[in-house]
Design a protein around this motif. Structure first.
Motif, short mmCIF file in Angstrom:
data_model
loop_
_atom_site.label_atom_id
_atom_site.label_comp_id
_atom_site.label_asym_id
_atom_site.label_seq_id
_atom_site.Cartn_x
_atom_site.Cartn_y
_atom_site.Cartn_z
N UNK A 51 42.16 -0.78 46.53
CA UNK A 51 42.96 -1.98 46.72
C UNK A 51 42.01 -3.16 46.91
N UNK A 52 42.54 -4.36 47.01
CA UNK A 52 41.71 -5.54 47.20
C UNK A 52 40.91 -5.50 48.49
N UNK A 53 41.47 -4.93 49.54
CA UNK A 53 40.80 -4.94 50.85
C UNK A 53 40.12 -3.63 51.20
N UNK A 54 40.37 -2.57 50.47
CA UNK A 54 39.78 -1.28 50.78
C UNK A 54 40.21 -0.22 49.80
N UNK A 55 39.99 1.03 50.18
CA UNK A 55 40.34 2.14 49.29
C UNK A 55 41.14 3.19 50.05
N UNK A 56 41.93 3.95 49.31
CA UNK A 56 42.71 5.04 49.88
C UNK A 56 42.38 6.30 49.09
N UNK A 57 42.00 7.35 49.79
CA UNK A 57 41.67 8.61 49.13
C UNK A 57 42.64 9.66 49.63
N UNK A 58 43.30 10.35 48.69
CA UNK A 58 44.31 11.33 49.07
C UNK A 58 44.10 12.64 48.31
#
Length: 80
Positions: A51-58
């Motif tokens: 994302x613009x502000x960070x990342x998400x790992x699932x």
């Protein structure tokens, strides 16, 4: 299931068109490989969304076409 549809069904991204655009812009990865909107996902795959502000790992736990809002969190497990 297609990655863009999975991101929408799991409520990680609100709309499928936005999920498709994120894939086209190179912000979605499946098992550390850049994903296209039509790429198929399987149970056990690791998906990263930048994302613009960070990342998400699932990690993908379940794949389902019809998911209620309350049950969407059960489709994946957060990593990190």
């Amino acid at each position: 299931m297609r990655i863009d549809k999975y991101l929408k069904n799991s409520r990680i991204i609100k709309r499928r068109t936005i999920a498709k655009e994120a894939c086209e812009q190179g912000r979605v990865f499946i098992n550390e490989k850049r994903a296209k909107p039509g790429d198929e996902i399987n149970i056990g795959d690791i998906v990263q969304v930048n994302f613009g502000t960070g990342a998400m790992k699932i990690k993908v736990l379940k794949i389902s076409d019809n998911v209620r809002k309350d049950d969407a969190i059960e489709l994946y497990e957060l990593i990190d």
